[in-house]
Design a protein around this motif. Structure first.
Motif, short mmCIF file in Angstrom:
data_model
loop_
_atom_site.label_atom_id
_atom_site.label_comp_id
_atom_site.label_asym_id
_atom_site.label_seq_id
_atom_site.Cartn_x
_atom_site.Cartn_y
_atom_site.Cartn_z
N LEU A 135 0.82 -1.21 0.00
CA LEU A 135 0.00 0.00 0.00
C LEU A 135 0.85 1.26 0.00
N GLY A 136 2.14 1.11 0.25
CA GLY A 136 3.05 2.25 0.22
C GLY A 136 4.07 2.22 -0.89
N TYR A 137 4.26 1.04 -1.51
CA TYR A 137 5.31 0.90 -2.54
C TYR A 137 4.85 -0.09 -3.62
N LEU A 138 3.99 0.31 -4.52
CA LEU A 138 3.54 -0.60 -5.57
C LEU A 138 3.46 0.15 -6.90
N THR A 139 4.20 -0.30 -7.89
CA THR A 139 4.21 0.32 -9.21
C THR A 139 2.92 -0.05 -9.95
N LEU A 140 2.11 0.96 -10.29
CA LEU A 140 0.78 0.66 -10.85
C LEU A 140 0.41 1.48 -12.07
N ASP A 141 1.15 2.51 -12.42
CA ASP A 141 0.69 3.37 -13.51
C ASP A 141 0.62 2.65 -14.85
N HIS A 142 1.47 1.61 -15.03
CA HIS A 142 1.41 0.86 -16.29
C HIS A 142 0.15 0.01 -16.39
N LEU A 143 -0.53 -0.21 -15.26
CA LEU A 143 -1.76 -1.00 -15.25
C LEU A 143 -3.01 -0.15 -15.05
N LEU A 144 -2.89 0.91 -14.22
CA LEU A 144 -4.08 1.69 -13.86
C LEU A 144 -4.09 3.09 -14.46
N GLY A 145 -3.02 3.46 -15.16
CA GLY A 145 -3.02 4.74 -15.83
C GLY A 145 -2.24 5.82 -15.11
N TYR A 148 -1.95 7.09 -11.35
CA TYR A 148 -1.24 6.32 -10.32
C TYR A 148 0.27 6.38 -10.52
N THR A 149 0.73 7.48 -11.14
CA THR A 149 2.15 7.65 -11.43
C THR A 149 3.00 7.61 -10.16
N ASP A 150 2.46 8.05 -9.04
CA ASP A 150 3.26 8.17 -7.82
C ASP A 150 3.14 6.98 -6.87
N SER A 151 2.41 5.95 -7.29
CA SER A 151 2.09 4.86 -6.36
C SER A 151 3.31 4.12 -5.84
N ALA A 152 4.42 4.13 -6.58
CA ALA A 152 5.58 3.33 -6.19
C ALA A 152 6.33 3.91 -5.00
N ASN A 153 6.07 5.19 -4.65
CA ASN A 153 6.82 5.83 -3.57
C ASN A 153 5.91 6.57 -2.59
N LEU A 154 4.73 6.03 -2.35
CA LEU A 154 3.78 6.73 -1.50
C LEU A 154 4.28 6.89 -0.07
N ALA A 222 11.84 -1.79 -13.49
CA ALA A 222 11.62 -3.20 -13.82
C ALA A 222 11.37 -4.02 -12.56
N PHE A 223 12.11 -3.70 -11.49
CA PHE A 223 11.89 -4.39 -10.22
C PHE A 223 10.47 -4.12 -9.73
N GLY A 224 10.02 -2.86 -9.82
CA GLY A 224 8.68 -2.52 -9.36
C GLY A 224 7.59 -3.24 -10.13
N GLU A 225 7.73 -3.31 -11.43
CA GLU A 225 6.72 -3.99 -12.23
C GLU A 225 6.70 -5.49 -11.96
N GLU A 226 7.87 -6.07 -11.76
CA GLU A 226 7.94 -7.50 -11.45
C GLU A 226 7.27 -7.80 -10.11
N ARG A 227 7.54 -6.96 -9.12
CA ARG A 227 6.93 -7.12 -7.80
C ARG A 227 5.42 -6.99 -7.88
N ASP A 239 -3.07 -8.56 -15.46
CA ASP A 239 -3.01 -7.16 -15.91
C ASP A 239 -4.39 -6.63 -16.28
N SER A 240 -5.20 -7.46 -16.86
CA SER A 240 -6.51 -7.00 -17.32
C SER A 240 -7.50 -6.78 -16.19
N SER A 241 -7.25 -7.39 -15.05
CA SER A 241 -8.18 -7.24 -13.91
C SER A 241 -7.54 -6.50 -12.74
N ALA A 242 -6.42 -5.82 -12.99
CA ALA A 242 -5.68 -5.16 -11.90
C ALA A 242 -6.51 -4.09 -11.20
N GLU A 243 -7.52 -3.54 -11.85
CA GLU A 243 -8.34 -2.50 -11.21
C GLU A 243 -9.04 -3.01 -9.95
#
Length: 485
Positions: A135-145, A148-154, A222-227, A239-243
């Motif tokens: 909830l504080g460190y998740l890369t999501l902009d490639h899935l949710l748009g 959510y550009t800042d989600s990886a470093n909340l 790349a690490f963030g997307e893999e995680r 990826d299609s149901s990540a929302e």
């Protein structure tokens, strides 16, 4: 009871009596509002007087780790303020960021309660909560748009929001917004070191204290997307149901997060830190230690160090089957691109003046890998800094990870410190030295003789604190680039 008017509304705190005198505690003050996977926004204002006499909730985490506090995803962005009971104006401010592997903890830990520091040294002490784990460190902009550009470093943005709250509000508590020290331990220290490497923090704090941390705990995209892919797969998503991540209960995300950690930690004697800062090119543009070496926040004074036996929580050095530790030791050295076991043990023996067992060597190597050598590199990255730089090595008693906390916060004589085998008596002079040194640094930016790469001046903190030049020097040289003296 004492009343303070903040920019969001009036709050009421309570006077607490501690062995060092009296302080006033304002607990659970909202400093920002949080939406899932979104940056912190301004905290809502309130009418009337808000009672702030109880701790606020912590961030969602594994339930058995949430001892002594409730959890709330929406309400976790709160902080505590302790001020001296006697009226103050322009007091130095110490902002505490708790540790916990970026997964656990809160600002309620009894050994880090700031009342005694406030009463003994006249500081205004602040302790913050922030978002943890996925909830504080998740890369999501490639899935949710792009929303959510800042989600990886909340978690880092939460800390910045708290520091901005301090800058705007702390004078109401008698603190000086121009004299703020941000301090953290373990994962909290890694956050402080990372904040030092972020352009957005310029002007938010004058000093920093990094205890058992690292300016190297950040990974690329790349690490963030893999995680993220691993986490959503464990939740039965793709990826299609990540929302659906936006709708799931926080406890489901935490459970999946724990599975990610367990999988990645299999076969290792230490916990894999799968959730940590990401070099996103926006807030964090490069590895923090590299940004610091290039001069970012060079005017900030820094005090940093480690404990002697940081790895003792993972390795029982009294273990009989010592040679079973060698494969892990060899693997760790290989991961650090260092020469093999024999050279490492020879350097350790040179530093200690005796032959080490395999278990002792593994414990020392864990300390080197996670804390000591990253701290050395952070110290050296400050070679051209205009701000003062100080190094320490805490080696009182067993000097395990976190043992310094009750000394700094003056709780060695509390019952909560008993499990750490601290207790009163001979620990009290060390407590008084360490607590006073940290407070003096927060007030003035001065501690002991400064660190620089030639002398490597380091304060050894034990029953008889003293200066030593280049402690554990043989190990440092083993990990240093070729040609480094």
């Amino acid at each position: 009871m004492e009343r303070v008017q903040t920019r969001h509304g009036a709050i009421r705190g309570r006077t607490v009596s501690v062995p060092d005198g009296e302080a006033v505690a304002f607990l659970g003050i909202p400093y920002a509002a949080s939406g899932r996977f979104l940056p912190p926004s301004d905290a809502p204002s309130w009418q009337g007087e808000r009672e702030c006499t109880r701790f606020g909730p912590g961030a969602p985490q594994r339930p058995d780790r949430a001892t002594g506090f409730t959890m709330s995803e929406q309400g976790c962005l709160n902080l505590n303020v302790w001020k001296p009971a006697t009226p103050t104006e322009g007091a130095a401010v110490l902002v505490w960021i708790h540790g916990g592997a970026h997964l656990y903890g809160s600002n309620t830990h009894p050994l880090c309660d700031g009342a005694r520091m406030a009463a003994a040294h006249g500081l205004v002490v602040v302790a913050i909560n922030y978002r943890l784990g996925a909830l504080g460190y998740l890369t999501l902009d490639h899935l949710l748009g792009p929303g959510y550009t800042d989600s990886a470093n909340l978690a880092l943005l939460d800390a910045i929001a708290a520091l901005r709250w301090v800058h705007a509000t702390i004078d109401a508590f008698g603190g000086d917004p121009a004299n703020v020290t941000v301090m953290g331990q373990s994962a909290g220290a890694a956050m402080v070191a990372t904040l030092l490497g972020m352009p957005a923090t310029a002007g938010l704090f004058r000093r920093a204290i990094v205890q058992s941390g690292s300016g190297e705990r950040a990974e690329g995209r790349a690490f963030g997307e893999e995680r993220t892919s691993e986490l959503i797969s464990l939740l039965g998503l793709d990826d299609s149901s990540a929302e659906r991540l936006l709708e799931l209960p926080a406890r489901a995300i935490v459970a999946a997060q724990e599975n990610v950690i367990a999988r990645r930690s299999t076969g290792s004697s230490t916990l894999n830190l799968a959730f940590r800062p990401t070099i996103d090119g926006r807030w964090l543009r490069q590895l923090p230690v590299h940004a610091i070496a290039s001069g970012l926040n060079a005017q900030v004074d820094l005090l940093t160090g480690t404990n002697l036996h940081e790895g003792s929580g993972y390795v029982d050095v009294r273990h009989g089957a010592a040679e079973t530790f060698l494969p892990d030791l060899e693997a760790r050295l290989a991961a650090m691109n260092r020469p093999g076991v024999q050279r490492y043990r020879a350097a350790l023996d040179q530093d200690t003046g005796r032959s080490s067992t395999a278990a002792e060597a593994l414990e020392a190597c864990i300390a080197d890998q996670l804390y000591r050598q990253p701290t050395q590199r952070l110290l050296d990255a400050r070679a051209a800094a205009s701000g003062a730089t100080y190094g320490y090595l805490f080696r009182w008693g067993r000097a395990g990870h976190s043992l310094e906390l009750p000394f700094i916060f003056r709780h060695v004589d509390d019952s909560d410190a008993a499990r750490l085998e601290v207790g009163p008596g001979r620990a009290l002079p060390v407590r008084d030295f360490m607590s006073a040194a940290w407070a003096a640094f927060a007030r003035t930016g001065k501690a002991w003789d400064g660190y620089e790469p030639q002398s490597r001046t380091t304060m050894i903190i034990d029953e008889h604190p003293h200066i030593q030049h280049d402690p554990r020097g043989a190990l440092r040289r083993l990990f240093s680039p070729a040609g480094t003296p």
